[in-house]
Motif scaffolding. Structure first.
Motif, PDB file in Angstrom:
ATOM      1  N   UNK B  31       0.769  -1.384   0.044  1.00  0.00           N
ATOM      2  CA  UNK B  31       0.076   0.055  -0.006  1.00  0.00           C
ATOM      3  C   UNK B  31       0.738   1.479  -0.161  1.00  0.00           C
ATOM      4  N   UNK B  32       2.157   1.363  -0.042  1.00  0.00           N
ATOM      5  CA  UNK B  32       2.874   2.355   0.048  1.00  0.00           C
ATOM      6  C   UNK B  32       2.818   3.353  -1.310  1.00  0.00           C
ATOM      7  N   UNK B  35      -2.102   3.708  -1.123  1.00  0.00           N
ATOM      8  CA  UNK B  35      -2.875   4.302  -0.371  1.00  0.00           C
ATOM      9  C   UNK B  35      -2.693   5.804  -0.445  1.00  0.00           C
ATOM     10  N   UNK B  36      -1.336   6.196  -0.676  1.00  0.00           N
ATOM     11  CA  UNK B  36      -1.407   7.637  -1.036  1.00  0.00           C
ATOM     12  C   UNK B  36      -2.070   8.185  -2.132  1.00  0.00           C
ATOM     13  N   UNK B  99      12.888   3.383  -0.699  1.00  0.00           N
ATOM     14  CA  UNK B  99      12.314   4.334   0.353  1.00  0.00           C
ATOM     15  C   UNK B  99      12.992   4.656   1.194  1.00  0.00           C
ATOM     16  N   UNK B 100      11.964   4.678   2.426  1.00  0.00           N
ATOM     17  CA  UNK B 100      12.775   4.950   3.787  1.00  0.00           C
ATOM     18  C   UNK B 100      12.199   3.674   4.823  1.00  0.00           C
ATOM     19  N   UNK B 101      12.678   3.843   5.878  1.00  0.00           N
ATOM     20  CA  UNK B 101      12.582   2.504   6.697  1.00  0.00           C
ATOM     21  C   UNK B 101      11.168   2.101   7.012  1.00  0.00           C
ATOM     22  N   UNK B 102      10.266   3.025   7.108  1.00  0.00           N
ATOM     23  CA  UNK B 102       8.905   2.772   7.309  1.00  0.00           C
ATOM     24  C   UNK B 102       8.442   2.178   5.962  1.00  0.00           C
ATOM     25  N   UNK B 103       8.765   2.790   4.707  1.00  0.00           N
ATOM     26  CA  UNK B 103       8.336   2.210   3.723  1.00  0.00           C
ATOM     27  C   UNK B 103       8.773   0.694   3.435  1.00  0.00           C
ATOM     28  N   UNK B 105       9.254  -1.334   5.891  1.00  0.00           N
ATOM     29  CA  UNK B 105       8.382  -2.242   6.662  1.00  0.00           C
ATOM     30  C   UNK B 105       7.241  -2.618   6.175  1.00  0.00           C
ATOM     31  N   UNK B 106       6.693  -1.715   5.477  1.00  0.00           N
ATOM     32  CA  UNK B 106       5.309  -2.309   4.718  1.00  0.00           C
ATOM     33  C   UNK B 106       5.372  -2.758   3.208  1.00  0.00           C
ATOM     34  N   UNK B 182      13.435  11.069  -3.371  1.00  0.00           N
ATOM     35  CA  UNK B 182      14.254   9.954  -3.021  1.00  0.00           C
ATOM     36  C   UNK B 182      13.880   8.861  -4.073  1.00  0.00           C
ATOM     37  N   UNK B 183      12.899   8.893  -4.786  1.00  0.00           N
ATOM     38  CA  UNK B 183      13.101   7.747  -5.712  1.00  0.00           C
ATOM     39  C   UNK B 183      14.197   7.902  -6.976  1.00  0.00           C
TER      40      UNK B 183
END
Lengths: 156, 264, 785
Positions: B31-32, B35-36, B99-103, B105-106, B182-183
């Motif tokens: 959903x990264x 969802x956005x 991405x970043x750490x939260x991206x 993680x999902x 950051x892509x």
């Protein structure tokens, strides 16, 4: 049309009826009154909404509440031990790692996940880990210092 | 966000059945991106079919041939996987910089490649390593999977279940990130892949592509110098406020060179 | 200095609520029966508004009301509160700016209608169903072209899209000096448009109590009383005594939350129509399109030097982009906050500056951290650095040759400022040390060996803070006074409440102000509570901006403390049976000179509230208010030195070292001051290397989200080396100068001078902010071609 969602938040079983389109952050803020988790953008980049879901940091603005069914969620409100600040919270305080405070909950939740994965991070590793957390006040200097100090305190 | 019906699929077949019966039903993996997209009201699905409840789709395993990554494996899991690190370290390295750490993680590999964002990292790894995409219906070679801007070979009721990466010799990925998102402005994956040298480029064009001239040069002589003098045409490359087509073309050479150097 | 008094690095007391998620920001507020507003915004930069059809939207579920511009005819338009006189003697052109557009829209994002519904999603659904008939017009986007013939006209009241042309200095005299100068350095550059991006988006909750007729507005504001004043006096929404404005915890401002925007005007007005509380919180995309932007100048600047490198004169011609309307303080930024700082730290003989303020079909531009002063510092410090390179001088030496010497204060500049004090050369020397200037050549050689280009850049900035002496500001066009108030209220049990008109949105006033009170009155720091942000609690206040909270707000606290001590002296003298003249006050105790007879201030307070044995004719109570109007601006100054490394293959720039030495006078809390410097530098680095609000030719904001607008991230910036060289200001009772904006003012020139220094070796002469990889790479290619 609503869906019932039951989950554990900061150790307490909670449930709410939400629309499927409700984001986890909306449920936390609006249904559960946990307003420490913030929303600072609409493109999932600022990280003000970072919480832990089943022990991992995620952006609560990029997860549907229904997806958290059965999950164990921790928010900034659940980090301190009663009146005793968590070492990471204490480190942010002592090192002036916050100014306006808006990004701070996300920063701390993200920092805790960093330390879980990497108990002794270097300055560069801290800076890179914070890619998903924006701060406009501190120039990051004292946030990095705080996380370094917090990690050290957590190592004991 | 527009409202929609939410269904948590218990199996791939169940999910495929729902999206097969309704063109406006959409699958939700990490959903990264999706969802956005929903938040900004850029999509109005009738039903969102959540794959996160489907068991057994997030495994990572390695054997003598290579690594198989379940479609629902999170980027963080791939980055941290000892099997991946041992078999194809360049793949773990690529995953650790998505991405970043939260991206991380999902976000999932299946979701990423099915979306086929022109600036995503995974397409470069799939094409660069000559991977195979497994779906609920068939297997698709990576070279045939990515068909255009946000386009893949997947049918409406076809769901990625896993990706198999063959072992490679030397391999590395270098990304020049967009300063804001950051892509990848340009990401280049170079590998001594199972079927020969591969150079796969993401970010630069509408869809991941290979650079035959660089592959030939590296096949003859695996060194950064081999590609340092080889450029690609700027024609048809992406342009935005962060990078002109010429700059992207230039960065393809620089990143290819640096990737070869990184691969050793 | 006491342990928690002035000068102590006390960790902030406000932190506890923020690190535990207990802060109270505007969006955290929810009221019973609350409704939600969603604004219908123009997708077009320039269009006639031929009709707004709300019929279908109005019938949708949950919709309580939809309002358009004509519905609000009784509400006064948004104002610009600083009048400028044009060079031709006419007043500036400030065309009407209705809160909801009437007849025409002038920028993409301008509000056309508002939908108020029971839920946010219902409001959004209905807003999408409002049908607006736009008649598209060509847009004016480039400020440099805005006044040229043949451009579309934005406002009837501003022919040629010109708001005003303004000048400072003697042009003929300056021209004559240029004619005879040994060397002239000329530069043309832009000062890039920025989006403030406080992490908390703007938000408000408006309520109306029909019983009392009172309006309450909770709002993310830097100056709640200014909001109340303007909304009452100019918009006529309610008389001041019936309008309460509360700014609770506010998540950063940087200028963007000074201004009175359409949203709060509409919500306050509408809450009394729908008789329900209404909430609006900006989504970030909405912030990009509605928060006043910053900077956006196009400038030609020249510096005349004699053969010894002395600065003879400066000539500056600037076009300032105001956007589509004049925002609240927009006109002051490119004039009195800009041209008056062009002397910098130098003894430049003559200065002439001409400014054209133009309208374009873009978001209004107003004060953003530094406001005019970063633009001025950039002009001066880019010129000086370029002059050093052109004349083969060391940039540090050239600056020292021209610094106002330490014994020359007070120093009158040619641009109407009088600097109170400073030690410019001392700060420079300290900064050179901190930056390791001596080792630079060796580091440069090392970089070169690795294929990298290393450069060093200086920025010896000065700024004017502590806005401002009211009479001076008024004579220059300000519509308000710029004093500050403080109310010190002792409770009978001896603890203290300080009510301040400044507002803290990250600056740590609750801690620093308590330190001042504790220091001045000898009350334990823990027993001082600081209250701000609520117009129903605070006497009045002008708010926080322009680095004024210490110099002006802090001085008001000292004045109020002095009054407390004066009254306390009377009470102590009576109780201790001594003459008032024999009472000394120190460390919280009133003592009879030469005796051990003493009374603590807490006892005095108790006596004041239980006045059984009390001086005749003296009022009971210990509660003193002071209003402080500053005597002059304060002038923080310093030298920042930045070292960068450029990867010539990709154009990437990395900041390797950053040293800053600042003179802020006396520091109340060094921990907080350092944090302010860090944050300012972070934003300055952002301007120099990352941030840019880019419009396309049609007036669409291309960098309208974090996907394209590059916010500084933790790995974009280094750790900073920060030092101080404080020379106490003689002009305020604390000796403070202001520290909030220095970093943002100094950093852009320091970074860009370093980038230019690095690129000089490959023949690049000029590069604009932000120095993105694309721009740096392109400049290197162009230089090689």
């Amino acid at each position: 049309m609503t869906v019932s969602v039951s989950l554990t938040v900061n150790g307490e079983a909670v449930s709410a009826d939400v629309e499927p389109r409700t984001l986890l952050v909306q449920m936390l803020r609006e249904e559960l009154g946990l307003t420490g988790t913030h929303v600072g953008c609409d493109t999932s980049q600022c990280g003000a909404c970072v919480v832990h879901v089943d022990g991992e940091s995620v952006k609560a603005c990029t997860l549907l509440a229904v997806q958290a069914e059965g999950a164990d969620v921790k928010t900034i409100e659940g980090v301190a031990d009663g009146d005793t600040l968590h070492p990471m919270q204490q480190a942010f305080h002592e090192n002036h790692g916050l100014q306006c405070g808006f990004c701070t909950p996300g920063m701390i939740m993200s920092a805790l996940d960093l330390v879980k994965n990497n108990p002794d991070p270097s300055e560069r590793e801290i800076r890179e880990w914070l890619e998903g957390n924006l701060c406009r006040c501190t120039g990051y200097h004292n946030i990095v210092k705080s996380i370094d100090a917090g990690a050290r305190a957590m190592r004991g | 966000m527009y409202n929609f019906e939410y269904k948590k699929a218990g199996s791939v077949d169940e999910a495929a059945g729902i999206v097969g019966a309704d063109d406006e039903a959409k699958l939700l993996a990490g959903g990264m991106t999706y969802i956005p997209t929903l938040k900004q009201r850029l999509a109005a699905p009738t039903t969102v079919v959540d794959l996160n409840g489907v068991g057994g789709m997030d495994g990572i395993s390695a054997d003598g041939n290579g690594v198989t990554v379940g479609a629902m494996a999170r980027h963080a899991a791939v980055a941290a996987s000892a099997e991946v690190a041992a078999a194809i370290p360049a793949l773990a390295d690529l995953a650790s910089h998505i991405g970043d750490p939260q991206v991380r993680n999902r976000g999932t590999i299946g979701g990423s490649i099915a979306n086929n964002d022109p600036a995503a990292d995974y397409p470069a790894a799939l094409v660069g390593l000559g991977a195979t995409v497994q779906t609920n219906k068939r297997t698709i070679a990576a070279d045939d999977f990515f068909t255009g801007l946000f386009e893949t070979a997947l049918g409406q009721d076809e769901i990625v279940t896993a990706v198999s990466f063959p072992r490679a010799g030397k391999a590395a990925y270098m990304k020049f990130p967009n300063p804001a998102s950051r892509y990848a402005i340009v990401g280049v994956f170079v590998a001594q892949a199972a079927d020969g040298v591969r150079v796969a480029v993401t970010g630069a064009g509408p869809c991941v592509f290979r650079v035959a001239e660089m592959e030939a040069a590296l096949a003859a002589n695996w060194s950064a110098d081999s590609v340092a003098g080889l450029g690609i045409s700027a024609d048809g490359l992406n342009e935005d406020i962060h990078a002109s087509a010429e700059y992207r073309a230039h960065l393809v050479t620089v990143m290819a060179k640096r990737a070869v150097a990184k691969a050793g | 200095m006491t342990e928690q008094g002035i000068g102590a690095a006390v960790a902030r007391r406000e932190d506890r609520r923020f690190v535990t998620g207990q802060g109270h920001y505007t969006d955290d507020i929810n009221r019973r029966g609350q409704t939600y507003a969603c604004f219908v915004r123009s997708p077009h930069a320039h269009a006639t508004l031929n009709g707004v059809d709300t019929a279908a939207a109005g019938a949708m579920p949950g919709v309580r009301a939809i309002f358009v511009g004509e519905d609000m005819a009784e509400v006064g338009p948004l104002i610009c509160g600083w009048a400028i006189t044009d060079v031709n003697g006419e007043p500036f052109r400030a065309p009407p700016h209705p809160a909801l557009a009437i007849g025409k829209v002038n920028y993409a994002g301008e509000a056309v209608a508002v939908v108020i519904a029971d839920t946010l999603e219902q409001a959004k659904d209905a807003a999408a169903a409002v049908e607006v008939d736009y008649g598209l017009l060509d847009a004016v986007v480039d400020p440099a072209q805005a006044t040229a013939g043949g451009q579309p006209q934005i406002h009837e009241a501003a022919p040629g899209n010109l708001s005003f042309e303004w000048a400072l200095g003697d042009k003929a005299a300056v021209d004559a000096v240029f004619d005879g100068a040994a060397h002239v350095t000329s530069l043309e550059f832009a000062n890039n448009r920025l989006v403030p991006n406080a992490m908390e988006p703007r938000a408000c909750v408006a309520e109306y109590d029909a019983g009392s007729g009172e309006h309450t507005l909770h709002i993310a504001s830097q100056n709640p009383h200014v909001h109340r004043l303007v909304m009452s006096a100019f918009h006529g929404l309610a008389p001041e005594h019936k309008l309460r404005v509360v700014a609770p915890d506010v998540g950063g401002g940087f200028g963007s939350k000074i201004f009175i925007y359409a949203e709060e005007v509409v919500l306050t007005w509408a809450a009394s129509r729908v008789r329900r509380p209404i909430k609006w919180t900006a989504e970030r995309s909405e912030s990009f399109l509605t928060d006043a932007h910053g900077r956006d100048h196009v400038t030609t600047a020249e510096l005349a030097l004699d053969s010894d490198g002395k600065f003879l004169a400066m000539r500056v011609d600037t076009t300032a982009n105001m956007g589509a309307y004049l925002s609240t303080f927009a006109s002051a930024v490119p004039t009195y906050l800009y041209a008056t700082l062009l002397a910098g730290q130098y003894t430049t003989g003559g200065i002439y500056c001409n400014v054209k303020a133009v309208f374009t079909n873009t978001v209004p531009v107003d004060a953003y951290r530094g406001a005019g002063r970063p633009e001025a510092a950039y002009v001066v410090e880019r010129l000086v650095e370029a002059a050093a390179a052109e004349t083969g001088r060391d940039p540090a030496d050239l600056r020292k040759t021209n610094f106002v010497p330490t014994d020359a204060f007070p120093y009158e500049t040619p641009v109407i400022m009088q600097y109170d004090c400073g030690d410019f050369a001392g700060s420079m020397d300290q900064a050179l040390d901190l930056a390791g200037y001596g080792g630079f050549q060796a580091r440069k050689a090392e970089s070169k060996a690795g294929g990298r280009l290393r450069g060093i850049g200086f920025s010896s900035y000065i700024e004017a803070c502590g806005v401002a002496p009211s009479a001076a500001a008024g004579s220059l066009g300000a519509g308000v006074g710029l004093w500050e108030s403080a109310n010190i209220r002792f409770n009978p049990t001896g603890n203290v409440q300080l009510f301040t008109g400044c507002h803290s949105h990250g600056q740590g006033h609750e801690t620093a102000y308590a330190q001042i009170v504790a220091d001045k009155l000898g009350v334990p720091y823990e027993q001082v509570e600081v209250i701000h942000g609520d117009s129903s609690k605070i006497p009045f206040g002008m708010g926080t901006y322009g680095s004024r909270s210490a110099a002006v707000g802090g001085s008001a606290i000292v004045k109020a403390a002095d009054k407390v001590i004066e009254k306390g002296r009377k009470i102590a003298a009576h109780t201790l049976e001594a003459s008032e003249d024999d009472i000394e006050f120190a460390g919280g105790n009133f003592t009879v000179k030469g005796t051990d007879k003493a009374m603590n201030i807490a006892e005095v307070a108790f006596t004041a509230y239980v006045p059984h044995n009390y001086p005749e004719g003296l009022e009971p109570g210990l509660d003193e208010t002071a209003f402080y109007d500053p005597l002059n601006f304060s002038f923080p100054a310093g030298t920042h030195i930045c070292e960068v490394e450029v990867d010539p293959e990709t154009g990437s720039v990395s900041i390797e070292r950053y040293a800053a030495v600042d003179d802020f006078g006396v520091l109340i809390n060094p921990l907080i001051v350092e944090g302010q410097v860090h944050g300012g530098i972070g934003q300055g680095v952002g301007q120099a290397m990352l941030e840019h609000a880019v419009y396309d030719g049609a007036g669409q904001l291309v960098s309208g989200s974090y996907m394209d607008y590059t916010m500084p991230r933790a790995d974009d910036v280094p750790s900073y080396d920060v030092g101080f060289n404080g020379v106490p200001s003689p002009l305020n009772p604390l000796g403070v100068k202001g520290c909030g904006e220095a970093g943002a003012i100094a950093a852009p020139a320091a970074v860009m001078n370093a980038v230019h220094d690095a690129l000089r070796d490959v023949g690049v002469g000029h590069i604009e902010m932000p120095a993105t990889p694309l721009r740096v790479w392109q400049a290197i290619q162009d230089a090689a071609a």
